[in-house]
Structure formats: structure tokens, C-alpha cells
Design a protein around this motif. Structure first.
Motif, short mmCIF file in Angstrom:
data_model
loop_
_atom_site.label_atom_id
_atom_site.label_comp_id
_atom_site.label_asym_id
_atom_site.label_seq_id
_atom_site.Cartn_x
_atom_site.Cartn_y
_atom_site.Cartn_z
N VAL A 144 -0.14 -3.59 3.81
CA VAL A 144 -0.34 -4.61 2.78
C VAL A 144 -1.79 -5.07 2.73
O VAL A 144 -2.51 -5.01 3.73
CB VAL A 144 0.56 -5.85 3.02
CG1 VAL A 144 2.00 -5.58 2.63
CG2 VAL A 144 0.46 -6.33 4.46
N HIS A 145 -2.17 -5.56 1.57
CA HIS A 145 -3.46 -6.22 1.38
C HIS A 145 -3.20 -7.62 0.84
O HIS A 145 -2.23 -7.84 0.12
CB HIS A 145 -4.32 -5.45 0.35
CG HIS A 145 -5.50 -6.23 -0.13
ND1 HIS A 145 -6.68 -6.29 0.56
CD2 HIS A 145 -5.66 -7.02 -1.24
CE1 HIS A 145 -7.53 -7.08 -0.09
NE2 HIS A 145 -6.93 -7.53 -1.19
N GLY A 146 -4.09 -8.54 1.17
CA GLY A 146 -4.01 -9.88 0.59
C GLY A 146 -5.41 -10.45 0.40
O GLY A 146 -6.31 -10.18 1.21
N ILE A 181 -5.12 0.96 11.20
CA ILE A 181 -5.99 -0.03 10.52
C ILE A 181 -6.16 0.33 9.04
O ILE A 181 -6.35 -0.55 8.20
CB ILE A 181 -7.34 -0.15 11.25
CG1 ILE A 181 -8.08 -1.42 10.82
CG2 ILE A 181 -8.19 1.09 11.08
CD1 ILE A 181 -9.19 -1.83 11.76
N GLU A 182 -6.05 1.60 8.70
CA GLU A 182 -6.15 2.01 7.29
C GLU A 182 -4.79 1.90 6.60
O GLU A 182 -4.66 1.25 5.56
CB GLU A 182 -6.68 3.44 7.19
CG GLU A 182 -6.88 3.90 5.77
CD GLU A 182 -7.59 5.24 5.72
OE1 GLU A 182 -8.82 5.24 5.63
OE2 GLU A 182 -6.90 6.28 5.81
N TYR A 204 -12.47 -2.12 -4.01
CA TYR A 204 -12.98 -2.29 -2.65
C TYR A 204 -14.51 -2.20 -2.60
O TYR A 204 -15.07 -1.93 -1.53
CB TYR A 204 -12.36 -1.25 -1.71
CG TYR A 204 -10.94 -1.60 -1.27
CD1 TYR A 204 -10.70 -2.71 -0.48
CD2 TYR A 204 -9.86 -0.80 -1.64
CE1 TYR A 204 -9.41 -3.03 -0.06
CE2 TYR A 204 -8.57 -1.11 -1.21
CZ TYR A 204 -8.36 -2.23 -0.42
OH TYR A 204 -7.08 -2.54 0.00
N HIS A 226 -16.76 -3.31 0.23
CA HIS A 226 -16.83 -2.54 1.48
C HIS A 226 -17.64 -1.25 1.33
O HIS A 226 -17.61 -0.40 2.21
CB HIS A 226 -15.41 -2.16 1.94
CG HIS A 226 -14.57 -3.33 2.30
ND1 HIS A 226 -14.92 -4.27 3.25
CD2 HIS A 226 -13.36 -3.75 1.82
CE1 HIS A 226 -13.97 -5.19 3.35
NE2 HIS A 226 -13.03 -4.91 2.49
N ARG A 286 2.05 -6.59 9.04
CA ARG A 286 1.31 -5.41 9.52
C ARG A 286 1.84 -4.94 10.87
O ARG A 286 1.82 -3.74 11.15
CB ARG A 286 -0.18 -5.73 9.56
CG ARG A 286 -0.78 -5.71 8.15
CD ARG A 286 -2.13 -6.30 8.11
NE ARG A 286 -2.81 -6.05 6.86
CZ ARG A 286 -3.89 -6.71 6.46
NH1 ARG A 286 -4.40 -7.67 7.23
NH2 ARG A 286 -4.47 -6.42 5.31
N ASN A 342 -2.21 0.06 6.72
CA ASN A 342 -1.73 -1.19 7.31
C ASN A 342 -0.78 -1.95 6.38
O ASN A 342 -0.65 -3.16 6.44
CB ASN A 342 -2.91 -2.06 7.78
CG ASN A 342 -3.83 -2.47 6.64
OD1 ASN A 342 -3.62 -2.07 5.50
ND2 ASN A 342 -4.83 -3.28 6.94
N THR A 384 -5.74 -7.32 10.52
CA THR A 384 -5.96 -6.06 9.79
C THR A 384 -5.45 -4.86 10.59
O THR A 384 -4.91 -3.90 10.03
CB THR A 384 -7.47 -5.87 9.52
OG1 THR A 384 -7.96 -7.04 8.86
CG2 THR A 384 -7.74 -4.65 8.66
N LYS A 399 0.81 -1.22 0.00
CA LYS A 399 0.00 0.00 0.00
C LYS A 399 0.86 1.28 0.00
O LYS A 399 2.05 1.22 0.26
CB LYS A 399 -0.93 -0.04 1.21
CG LYS A 399 -1.94 -1.19 1.17
CD LYS A 399 -2.98 -1.05 2.28
CE LYS A 399 -4.00 -2.16 2.24
NZ LYS A 399 -5.09 -1.97 3.21
N PHE A 429 -15.77 3.24 6.61
CA PHE A 429 -14.39 3.61 6.26
C PHE A 429 -14.13 3.59 4.75
O PHE A 429 -13.01 3.87 4.31
CB PHE A 429 -13.40 2.68 6.97
CG PHE A 429 -13.60 1.21 6.70
CD1 PHE A 429 -13.12 0.61 5.54
CD2 PHE A 429 -14.28 0.42 7.61
CE1 PHE A 429 -13.31 -0.74 5.30
CE2 PHE A 429 -14.46 -0.95 7.37
CZ PHE A 429 -13.97 -1.52 6.21
P1 CMP Z 1 -7.40 -4.63 3.34
O1 CMP Z 1 -6.84 -5.98 3.58
O2 CMP Z 1 -6.82 -3.82 2.25
O3 CMP Z 1 -8.98 -4.77 3.11
C1 CMP Z 1 -9.88 -3.74 3.39
C2 CMP Z 1 -9.23 -2.62 4.12
O4 CMP Z 1 -10.11 -1.76 4.79
C3 CMP Z 1 -8.36 -3.17 5.23
O5 CMP Z 1 -7.24 -3.79 4.70
C4 CMP Z 1 -8.09 -1.94 6.04
O6 CMP Z 1 -7.03 -1.17 5.54
C5 CMP Z 1 -9.39 -1.18 5.85
N1 CMP Z 1 -10.20 -1.26 7.06
C6 CMP Z 1 -10.77 -2.34 7.58
N2 CMP Z 1 -11.44 -2.02 8.71
C7 CMP Z 1 -11.28 -0.70 8.87
C8 CMP Z 1 -11.72 0.22 9.83
N3 CMP Z 1 -12.48 -0.17 10.87
N4 CMP Z 1 -11.35 1.49 9.70
C9 CMP Z 1 -10.61 1.88 8.63
N5 CMP Z 1 -10.16 1.05 7.68
C10 CMP Z 1 -10.49 -0.23 7.81
#
Ligand code: CMP
Length: 139
Positions: free
Chosen positions: A120-122, A115-116, A55, A58, A108, A118, A97, A15, A63
Motif C-alpha cells: 500500500v501507499h499513503g 520494501i518495494e 513518484y 523520488h 505492510r 509493500n 515502509t 499496489k 530505486f
Molecule cells: P510508497 O509509500 O509508495 O512511497 C515510495 C515508495 O518507494 C515506497 O512506498 C516504497 O515502495 C519505495 N521505496 C522506498 N524506499 C525504497 C528502497 N530503499 N528500495 C526500494 N523501494 C523503496
């Protein structure tokens, strides 16, 4: 082609926060150390439309807007990983996460800030890995 019948593929995104802090090399050393191969790699900056589409699952979450803005805030690196049990192996390496809750030695915990942001994503399942890989890489 996979390198063995049991090989699986997953998508990794490094990221914007981790790219900006130059953590890519250390992250990739850790990925290779758990036996996963990086078979394709692409550096790009997502448009807002691309981030929203990636995304979309979501989109009802509070968020979502902030996450999409963050993911467009700088370059990312998308990587196709391959290896035995790749989805699960890479998720274990990433950790929770929320970096504050992630186990020691996970990506992480080591490289995430929030949490935002963070690092890496997988992909979370083999089915989603197929879709996420197709989002970035031609067959
Ligand atoms: P990721 O694995 O990229 O998948 C969705 C992303 O949303 C997650 O990692 C976080 O970066 C983000 N995310 C998940 N929960 C929250 C939260 N409560 N507040 C902000 N970002 C979040």
C-alpha cells in the motif's frame, strides 16, 4: 464535501502485489475498522509515464526506475479516504515502509513482501494528499 469540520482526506493506493494476492478486501476492512471511509475508488493500470509523474519526488533515488516499473506491473486500486486525522491515521495503519520493520497488525506487516512490494501507499502530509488526490480524481 467532508462529513465534519475536522474530517481530512488522504490517498490510498493498493499496489500491484496486494491486488494480485487478492488482499484488497482485507485491506479495506482494516481501513474501515479504524474509522476511515472509502469515498471514491478506481481500479487502473498505471502507464510508465503516470508512475514516473506520480513518484517524481523520488526521481533521484536509486530505486526510482524499479519502483515505477513495479507500479506498472499490474492493476492497482486508488482510493480516496476520509475521516478524522485521515493522513496520520492511515499512515499508522500502513506501518513502516519496510514490511520487515513494520509493527504487528499494520497493513505492510500483514500484506507486504519487500520494501518495494509493500502492498500500500499513503500520502505523507495533508498538502501531498491534496496533490495526490488531484492526480487521480477530478474535483
Ligand atoms: P510508497 O509509500 O509508495 O512511497 C515510495 C515508495 O518507494 C515506497 O512506498 C516504497 O515502495 C519505495 N521505496 C522506498 N524506499 C525504497 C528502497 N530503499 N528500495 C526500494 N523501494 C523503496
Amino acid at each position: 464535501m467532508t462529513d465534519s469540520p475536522s474530517a481530512e482526506r488522504t490517498l490510498c493506493i493498493i499496489k500491484p502485489d496486494a491486488i494480485a494476492h487478492q488482499f484488497m478486501e482485507a485491506i479495506n476492512e482494516s481501513i474501515e475498522a479504524v474509522g476511515l471511509r472509502i469515498v471514491e475508488r478506481k481500479e487502473l493500470t498505471l502507464t510508465l509515464e503516470q508512475a514516473q509523474a506520480f513518484y517524481a519526488v523520488h526521481k533521484e533515488r536509486p530505486f526510482y526506475e524499479s519502483l515505477c516499473r513495479f507500479m506498472t506491473s499490474g492493476p492497482i486500486c486508488v482510493q480516496l479516504l476520509e475521516g478524522k486525522d485521515a493522513v496520520r491515521a492511515y499512515r499508522k495503519l500502513m506501518g513502516d515502509t519496510n514490511p520487515e520493520k513494520a509493527a504487528d497488525n499494520t497493513l505492510r506487516k500483514r500484506f507486504g513482501h519487500s520494501i518495494e512490494a509493500n502492498a500500500v501507499h499513503g500520502s505523507d502530509s495533508p498538502e501531498n494528499a491534496t496533490q495526490e488526490i488531484a492526480f487521480f480524481f477530478a474535483p
